[in-house]
Motif scaffolding. Structure first.
Motif, PDB file in Angstrom:
ATOM      1  N   ASP A  79      41.529 -36.605  90.820  1.00  0.00           N
ATOM      2  CA  ASP A  79      41.987 -37.354  91.988  1.00  0.00           C
ATOM      3  C   ASP A  79      41.056 -38.548  92.191  1.00  0.00           C
ATOM      4  O   ASP A  79      39.879 -38.511  91.823  1.00  0.00           O
ATOM      5  N   GLU A  80      41.577 -39.609  92.813  1.00  0.00           N
ATOM      6  CA  GLU A  80      40.784 -40.813  93.004  1.00  0.00           C
ATOM      7  C   GLU A  80      39.546 -40.560  93.865  1.00  0.00           C
ATOM      8  O   GLU A  80      38.479 -41.119  93.606  1.00  0.00           O
ATOM      9  N   ASP A  81      39.664 -39.697  94.884  1.00  0.00           N
ATOM     10  CA  ASP A  81      38.495 -39.440  95.732  1.00  0.00           C
ATOM     11  C   ASP A  81      37.375 -38.752  94.951  1.00  0.00           C
ATOM     12  O   ASP A  81      36.199 -39.045  95.141  1.00  0.00           O
ATOM     13  N   ILE A  82      37.732 -37.874  94.025  1.00  0.00           N
ATOM     14  CA  ILE A  82      36.731 -37.221  93.182  1.00  0.00           C
ATOM     15  C   ILE A  82      36.113 -38.245  92.231  1.00  0.00           C
ATOM     16  O   ILE A  82      34.895 -38.288  92.042  1.00  0.00           O
ATOM     17  N   ALA A  83      36.956 -39.092  91.635  1.00  0.00           N
ATOM     18  CA  ALA A  83      36.464 -40.135  90.726  1.00  0.00           C
ATOM     19  C   ALA A  83      35.515 -41.075  91.465  1.00  0.00           C
ATOM     20  O   ALA A  83      34.490 -41.487  90.915  1.00  0.00           O
ATOM     21  N   SER A  84      35.826 -41.387  92.709  1.00  0.00           N
ATOM     22  CA  SER A  84      34.982 -42.273  93.502  1.00  0.00           C
ATOM     23  C   SER A  84      33.626 -41.627  93.768  1.00  0.00           C
ATOM     24  O   SER A  84      32.578 -42.276  93.652  1.00  0.00           O
ATOM     25  N   ARG A  85      33.623 -40.334  94.099  1.00  0.00           N
ATOM     26  CA  ARG A  85      32.354 -39.632  94.321  1.00  0.00           C
ATOM     27  C   ARG A  85      31.527 -39.562  93.039  1.00  0.00           C
ATOM     28  O   ARG A  85      30.318 -39.740  93.068  1.00  0.00           O
ATOM     29  N   LEU A  86      32.189 -39.290  91.923  1.00  0.00           N
ATOM     30  CA  LEU A  86      31.480 -39.256  90.638  1.00  0.00           C
ATOM     31  C   LEU A  86      30.882 -40.619  90.316  1.00  0.00           C
ATOM     32  O   LEU A  86      29.741 -40.710  89.842  1.00  0.00           O
TER      33      LEU A  86
END
Length: 142
Positions: A79-86
């Motif tokens: 998900d984009e929110d996970i990618a952003s946190r990573l």
């Protein structure tokens, strides 16, 4: 299930440990139609314990690329929110490495610092370090 896991003894041990941990749970877990409510701490702990954590890609017992708690790389999605946190975590570590290898970046103007960090993200810190003349110009403020 057994053929997928490939080892009856492993399945038996997993089931035994699962049932023992269920007996230790004093209050039943409420289950709803929302998937997040269906994930018990017992399940989470069991999978973490059985799989173990490996932070880099490795080959599992079937020769498949795997990472984390037994995630098959080919089955991963993000998900984009996970990618952003990573990305944020990666950039924090990258900035520390850049600052260690190029201490002048810490005192550089924010715009220049961002350019350096982005170049290091794209090229790697080693790749950026090969731009000696450009780095000299950056240090000299040109």
């Amino acid at each position: 299930l057994i053929s997928k896991l490939g080892n009856w003894q492993k399945v038996k041990n997993l089931l035994n440990s699962w049932f023992l941990s269920l007996r230790k749970t004093s209050t039943p877990t409420k289950v709803t139609t929302h998937s997040i409510d269906m994930i018990s701490p017992t399940l989470l702990g069991s999978i973490k314990r059985e799989e173990g954590y490996v932070g880099t890609v490795y080959k599992d017992h079937l020769g498949k690329d795997t990472i984390g708690y037994g995630f098959l790389v080919r089955d991963l999605w993000m998900d984009e929110d996970i990618a952003s946190r990573l990305l944020e975590r990666y950039l924090e570590k990258l900035a520390l490495e850049v600052n260690r290898r190029h201490p002048w970046v810490v005192e550089a103007p924010a715009v220049l610092r961002d350019v350096v960090y982005e170049m290091c993200y794209q090229l790697g810190v080693g790749g950026f370090s090969k731009f000696r003349k450009t780095i000299k110009l950056m240090i000299d403020g040109q």
